[in-house]
Design an enzyme around this catalytic site. Structure first.
Site, PDB file in Angstrom:
ATOM      1  N   SER A  56       0.821  -1.212   0.000  1.00  0.00           N
ATOM      2  CA  SER A  56       0.000   0.000   0.000  1.00  0.00           C
ATOM      3  C   SER A  56       0.855   1.262   0.000  1.00  0.00           C
ATOM      4  O   SER A  56       0.525   2.246  -0.666  1.00  0.00           O
ATOM      5  CB  SER A  56      -0.927   0.001   1.222  1.00  0.00           C
ATOM      6  OG  SER A  56      -1.808  -1.109   1.178  1.00  0.00           O
ATOM      7  N   HIS A 102       0.270   4.685   4.156  1.00  0.00           N
ATOM      8  CA  HIS A 102      -0.321   5.300   2.967  1.00  0.00           C
ATOM      9  C   HIS A 102       0.152   6.744   2.806  1.00  0.00           C
ATOM     10  O   HIS A 102       0.617   7.147   1.737  1.00  0.00           O
ATOM     11  CB  HIS A 102      -1.848   5.260   3.061  1.00  0.00           C
ATOM     12  CG  HIS A 102      -2.389   3.877   3.142  1.00  0.00           C
ATOM     13  ND1 HIS A 102      -3.696   3.614   3.524  1.00  0.00           N
ATOM     14  CD2 HIS A 102      -1.821   2.664   2.915  1.00  0.00           C
ATOM     15  CE1 HIS A 102      -3.907   2.314   3.506  1.00  0.00           C
ATOM     16  NE2 HIS A 102      -2.787   1.711   3.143  1.00  0.00           N
TER      17      HIS A 102
END
Length: 275
Positions: A185, A242
């Site tokens: 991610s 993220h």
């Protein structure tokens, strides 16, 4: 009397074996002869036409040859290969971990309590379950392919590794020691930021496109992360990774843009623009 008898005698057979041609009975059609100046003009026109044909043929053959050479040089550089190796490596580790259940793959996860230096990189190629893998590989393919087409194979690998490892490093500094990090991610957000910034311009159409695409990416990644949390009760969404991946991607673009290149051949973008 003798002359009359000779005239009345039949002629020998050999007399009629060949047709009798006399000036009064047969004549060839008259030929029209060109003047010397007209003949020279005809010859000169034919020579000029041949030279034009040869010149056009040489230009065409040279142009075709240049196009073929340019195509041969351009085709390998535009073929995206690195992104498929990244996808294959992610998929192979998932199969080895969850299908064949090779316990050595667990050592590639990032354990915050006692991390090893290579785990910051290897954990970006490992995933918790199939939903986690499929969603990440989808966005890795989209944005990784854009980065590779714009900057090249080496830049793609460096972007994936640096953004993913950097996101894991910040997560290790912030999250508690009982955490375990894995997944791509952070690299996804890093590749997204890089693919946007390398093509960024102040055109209002580009800005709207970036806003819509960015909102879509964030929603889909967060949706996949929530699905991962529900499927495996011990996993949680790492929002720090993220945000960290996106910030590291922006920092990479800024740093690379500040590096002075000695020649046009050293810069991938200048090389592509020169073509």
């Amino acid at each position: 009397m003798a002359q009359q008898l000779l005239l009345l005698l039949p002629a020998p057979f050999r007399t009629f074996s060949k047709p009798i041609c006399t000036p009064s009975t047969f004549s060839l059609p008259p030929r029209r002869l060109l003047s010397v100046s007209a003949a020279r003009k005809v010859v000169a026109a034919g020579a000029s036409a041949r030279r034009d044909l040869l010149r056009c043929g040489m230009k065409r053959s040279g142009l075709v040859e240049e196009l073929e050479i340019a195509k041969d040089k351009e085709q390998p550089s535009r073929r995206p290969n690195g992104i498929f190796w990244i996808l294959l490596l992610n998929f192979a580790l998932y199969v080895a971990d969850h299908v064949f259940q090779i316990w050595q793959i667990k050592a590639l996860y990032l354990y915050h309590a006692s991390p090893t230096w290579y785990q910051f990189v290897t954990s970006t190629f490992c995933h918790a379950n199939w939903n986690h893998l499929s969603s990440n590989l989808f966005f890795v393919y989209i944005f990784g392919k854009l980065v590779e087409e714009e900057e090249g194979n080496f830049a793609l690998w460096m972007s994936y590794i640096l953004t993913g490892a950097g996101a894991n490093l910040i997560s290790w500094l912030v999250l508690p020691t009982s955490s375990v990090s894995l997944g791509a991610s952070g690299a996804v957000f890093g590749l997204f930021t890089i693919s946007v910034l390398v093509k960024m311009s102040w055109d209002w159409r580009k800005i709207i496109e970036v806003l819509i695409l960015g909102q879509f990416v964030v929603d889909k990644v967060m949706e996949a992360a929530r699905a991962t949390t529900i499927a495996g009760q011990s996993f949680q969404v790492n929002n720090i990774a993220h945000v960290s991946g996106a910030l590291i991607g922006a920092a990479l673009v800024f740093l690379v843009s500040r590096i002075p290149f000695s020649s046009n051949d050293d810069s991938p973008k200048t090389t592509k623009d020169s073509k």
